[in-house]
Design a protein around this motif. Structure first.
Motif, PDB file in Angstrom:
ATOM      1  N   ASP A  94      72.937   0.139  57.318  1.00  0.00           N
ATOM      2  CA  ASP A  94      71.536  -0.012  56.970  1.00  0.00           C
ATOM      3  C   ASP A  94      71.381  -0.118  55.455  1.00  0.00           C
ATOM      4  N   ILE A  95      70.132  -0.328  55.006  1.00  0.00           N
ATOM      5  CA  ILE A  95      69.886  -0.621  53.593  1.00  0.00           C
ATOM      6  C   ILE A  95      70.229   0.577  52.712  1.00  0.00           C
ATOM      7  N   PHE A  96      69.990   1.807  53.179  1.00  0.00           N
ATOM      8  CA  PHE A  96      70.328   2.975  52.366  1.00  0.00           C
ATOM      9  C   PHE A  96      71.824   3.039  52.117  1.00  0.00           C
ATOM     10  N   SER A  97      72.616   2.805  53.160  1.00  0.00           N
ATOM     11  CA  SER A  97      74.071   2.830  52.998  1.00  0.00           C
ATOM     12  C   SER A  97      74.535   1.734  52.052  1.00  0.00           C
ATOM     13  N   GLU A  98      73.927   0.558  52.146  1.00  0.00           N
ATOM     14  CA  GLU A  98      74.283  -0.534  51.246  1.00  0.00           C
ATOM     15  C   GLU A  98      73.992  -0.163  49.792  1.00  0.00           C
ATOM     16  N   ILE A  99      72.815   0.388  49.557  1.00  0.00           N
ATOM     17  CA  ILE A  99      72.421   0.765  48.207  1.00  0.00           C
ATOM     18  C   ILE A  99      73.354   1.842  47.658  1.00  0.00           C
ATOM     19  N   ALA A 100      73.629   2.854  48.479  1.00  0.00           N
ATOM     20  CA  ALA A 100      74.476   3.960  48.032  1.00  0.00           C
ATOM     21  C   ALA A 100      75.878   3.473  47.687  1.00  0.00           C
ATOM     22  N   ARG A 101      76.478   2.686  48.559  1.00  0.00           N
ATOM     23  CA  ARG A 101      77.852   2.238  48.326  1.00  0.00           C
ATOM     24  C   ARG A 101      77.938   1.272  47.156  1.00  0.00           C
ATOM     25  N   ALA A 102      76.908   0.418  46.984  1.00  0.00           N
ATOM     26  CA  ALA A 102      76.901  -0.469  45.825  1.00  0.00           C
ATOM     27  C   ALA A 102      76.819   0.311  44.524  1.00  0.00           C
ATOM     28  N   ALA A 103      76.261   1.528  44.597  1.00  0.00           N
ATOM     29  CA  ALA A 103      76.134   2.383  43.416  1.00  0.00           C
ATOM     30  C   ALA A 103      77.313   3.342  43.263  1.00  0.00           C
ATOM     31  N   GLY A 104      78.320   3.220  44.138  1.00  0.00           N
ATOM     32  CA  GLY A 104      79.499   4.073  44.025  1.00  0.00           C
ATOM     33  C   GLY A 104      79.299   5.463  44.565  1.00  0.00           C
ATOM     34  N   ARG A 105      78.325   5.651  45.449  1.00  0.00           N
ATOM     35  CA  ARG A 105      78.067   6.960  46.049  1.00  0.00           C
ATOM     36  C   ARG A 105      78.388   6.914  47.538  1.00  0.00           C
ATOM     37  N   GLU A 106      78.684   8.063  48.122  1.00  0.00           N
ATOM     38  CA  GLU A 106      79.018   8.143  49.540  1.00  0.00           C
ATOM     39  C   GLU A 106      77.797   8.616  50.320  1.00  0.00           C
ATOM     40  N   PRO A 107      77.238   7.750  51.185  1.00  0.00           N
ATOM     41  CA  PRO A 107      76.042   8.133  51.929  1.00  0.00           C
ATOM     42  C   PRO A 107      76.377   8.877  53.216  1.00  0.00           C
ATOM     43  N   SER A 108      75.468   9.727  53.640  1.00  0.00           N
ATOM     44  CA  SER A 108      75.523  10.361  54.950  1.00  0.00           C
ATOM     45  C   SER A 108      74.092  10.691  55.337  1.00  0.00           C
ATOM     46  N   LYS A 109      73.895  11.088  56.593  1.00  0.00           N
ATOM     47  CA  LYS A 109      72.520  11.327  57.043  1.00  0.00           C
ATOM     48  C   LYS A 109      72.493  12.275  58.228  1.00  0.00           C
ATOM     49  N   GLN A 110      71.337  12.888  58.413  1.00  0.00           N
ATOM     50  CA  GLN A 110      71.040  13.665  59.613  1.00  0.00           C
ATOM     51  C   GLN A 110      69.885  12.963  60.311  1.00  0.00           C
ATOM     52  N   PHE A 111      70.061  12.651  61.591  1.00  0.00           N
ATOM     53  CA  PHE A 111      69.104  11.810  62.306  1.00  0.00           C
ATOM     54  C   PHE A 111      68.547  12.525  63.534  1.00  0.00           C
ATOM     55  N   THR A 112      67.247  12.359  63.773  1.00  0.00           N
ATOM     56  CA  THR A 112      66.614  12.825  65.006  1.00  0.00           C
ATOM     57  C   THR A 112      65.595  11.779  65.453  1.00  0.00           C
ATOM     58  N   ALA A 113      65.321  11.753  66.749  1.00  0.00           N
ATOM     59  CA  ALA A 113      64.336  10.809  67.290  1.00  0.00           C
ATOM     60  C   ALA A 113      63.606  11.460  68.453  1.00  0.00           C
ATOM     61  N   ARG A 114      62.334  11.121  68.613  1.00  0.00           N
ATOM     62  CA  ARG A 114      61.569  11.664  69.734  1.00  0.00           C
ATOM     63  C   ARG A 114      60.303  10.844  69.934  1.00  0.00           C
ATOM     64  N   MET A 115      59.797  10.876  71.166  1.00  0.00           N
ATOM     65  CA  MET A 115      58.480  10.343  71.454  1.00  0.00           C
ATOM     66  C   MET A 115      57.462  11.440  71.178  1.00  0.00           C
ATOM     67  N   GLU A 116      56.358  11.084  70.535  1.00  0.00           N
ATOM     68  CA  GLU A 116      55.335  12.079  70.233  1.00  0.00           C
ATOM     69  C   GLU A 116      53.972  11.414  70.202  1.00  0.00           C
ATOM     70  N   PRO A 117      52.896  12.183  70.404  1.00  0.00           N
ATOM     71  CA  PRO A 117      51.551  11.592  70.323  1.00  0.00           C
ATOM     72  C   PRO A 117      51.185  11.296  68.870  1.00  0.00           C
ATOM     73  N   ALA A 118      50.575  10.148  68.647  1.00  0.00           N
ATOM     74  CA  ALA A 118      50.196   9.748  67.291  1.00  0.00           C
ATOM     75  C   ALA A 118      49.017  10.581  66.803  1.00  0.00           C
ATOM     76  N   ASP A 119      49.191  11.196  65.621  1.00  0.00           N
ATOM     77  CA  ASP A 119      48.038  11.876  65.035  1.00  0.00           C
ATOM     78  C   ASP A 119      47.109  10.818  64.442  1.00  0.00           C
ATOM     79  N   GLY A 120      45.995  11.247  63.894  1.00  0.00           N
ATOM     80  CA  GLY A 120      45.000  10.300  63.407  1.00  0.00           C
ATOM     81  C   GLY A 120      45.523   9.364  62.342  1.00  0.00           C
ATOM     82  N   GLU A 121      46.357   9.908  61.449  1.00  0.00           N
ATOM     83  CA  GLU A 121      46.879   9.099  60.355  1.00  0.00           C
ATOM     84  C   GLU A 121      47.851   8.041  60.861  1.00  0.00           C
ATOM     85  N   VAL A 122      48.811   8.447  61.692  1.00  0.00           N
ATOM     86  CA  VAL A 122      49.786   7.505  62.232  1.00  0.00           C
ATOM     87  C   VAL A 122      49.102   6.458  63.101  1.00  0.00           C
TER      88      VAL A 122
END
Length: 280
Positions: A94-122
């Motif tokens: 993904d774009i974050f990994s591309e940016i990080a590696r192009a800058a000589g940094r090692e990317p990593s991430k913690q990921f979660t996903a869920r279905m949820e009801p949209a609040d007013g803002e979303v």
């Protein structure tokens, strides 16, 4: 240590001087609160308060499993228009990994996903009814194990299900490419960026002091048929710089040439990332 000021402040001053002088380098682990208290012959509370002063100054961050770590003082520049360039090379990252590696940094991430009801803002952002189900995908992003940014994206449920974005797993190539591959390419974006103090929740996620200035970047993506997603990306203002490249390739390349933007091997276009020294 100087004789003036509270003891915790004097310890913070000493540690700050050592960090800036190179005694402690980015990624180094400082003594624990108890070790520091013993070395300085102070209480653990005093040692903890000294550390918190430097956390608030973004010189240190705390990691549950690793203790107190010295932060990098470099600034990551991201060209936030690059992910929608028509000539962006295909990649399994993904774009974050591309940016990080192009800058000589090692990317990593913690990921979660869920279905949820949209609040007013979303609901307003996505153009869906309040409390309708939306897909929420959350990523805490790290550079060299250092908490760097917090990104939450929302997608209408039907679109998420149609494109496989309702997967409980990270999508290595990124959701922008996934949407395009499944016939829902984003052709327009609206970006809003504000600088504001971190809330207690944001401070805990990013390992900074409450009130640290963040960049709060809201992007709404769409095509002629519908809103496809909304992404909220929060990062430490002092360590991130956002840039936009608009116009034809000739003019863009001239700007990059003058600024000395990096060019990835085998590709005529920059991924738009660089690291520059931060404040002393």
């Amino acid at each position: 240590m100087a004789a003036e000021g509270p003891r915790y402040q004097r310890i913070a001053d000493l540690l700050r001087e050592e960090i800036r002088g190179g005694t402690w380098k980015p990624g180094d682990r400082l003594p624990s609160h108890s070790e520091l208290a013993e070395q300085m012959q102070v209480s653990i509370t005093t040692a903890r308060n000294a550390i918190q002063v430097l956390v608030a100054e973004n010189l240190l961050y705390t990691a549950t499993s690793r203790g107190t770590i010295v932060r990098s003082q470099e600034v990551l520049e991201s060209v936030v228009t690059n992910h929608i360039r028509p000539d962006r090379p295909k990649s399994s990252h993904d774009i974050f990994s591309e940016i990080a590696r192009a800058a000589g940094r090692e990317p990593s991430k913690q990921f979660t996903a869920r279905m949820e009801p949209a609040d007013g803002e979303v609901a307003l952002w996505l153009g869906v009814p309040k409390d309708s189900w939306v897909m929420s995908r959350t990523v805490v992003q790290y550079l060299d194990n250092e908490p760097w940014s917090w990104e939450v994206s929302f997608y209408p449920r039907d679109l998420a299900e149609a494109t496989g974005i309702d997967s409980p797993h990270d999508i290595p190539e990124g959701t922008t490419r996934r949407l395009a591959a499944r016939g829902h390419a984003e052709t327009a974006h609206r970006d809003t960026i504000v600088a504001r103090p971190a809330t207690a929740e944001e401070a805990a996620v990013l390992g900074v002091g409450i009130g640290t200035m963040l960049l709060d970047h809201l992007r709404i993506g769409a095509n002629a048929a519908r809103i496809t997603r909304v992404t909220r990306h929060r990062s430490i203002a002092a360590r991130n710089r956002l840039a936009y490249e608009l116009g034809d390739d000739g003019g863009t390349e001239m700007i990059r040439k003058v600024l000395g933007s990096p060019q990835p091997p085998g590709n005529s276009h920059s991924f738009g990332s660089s690291l520059v020294p931060g404040p002393p």
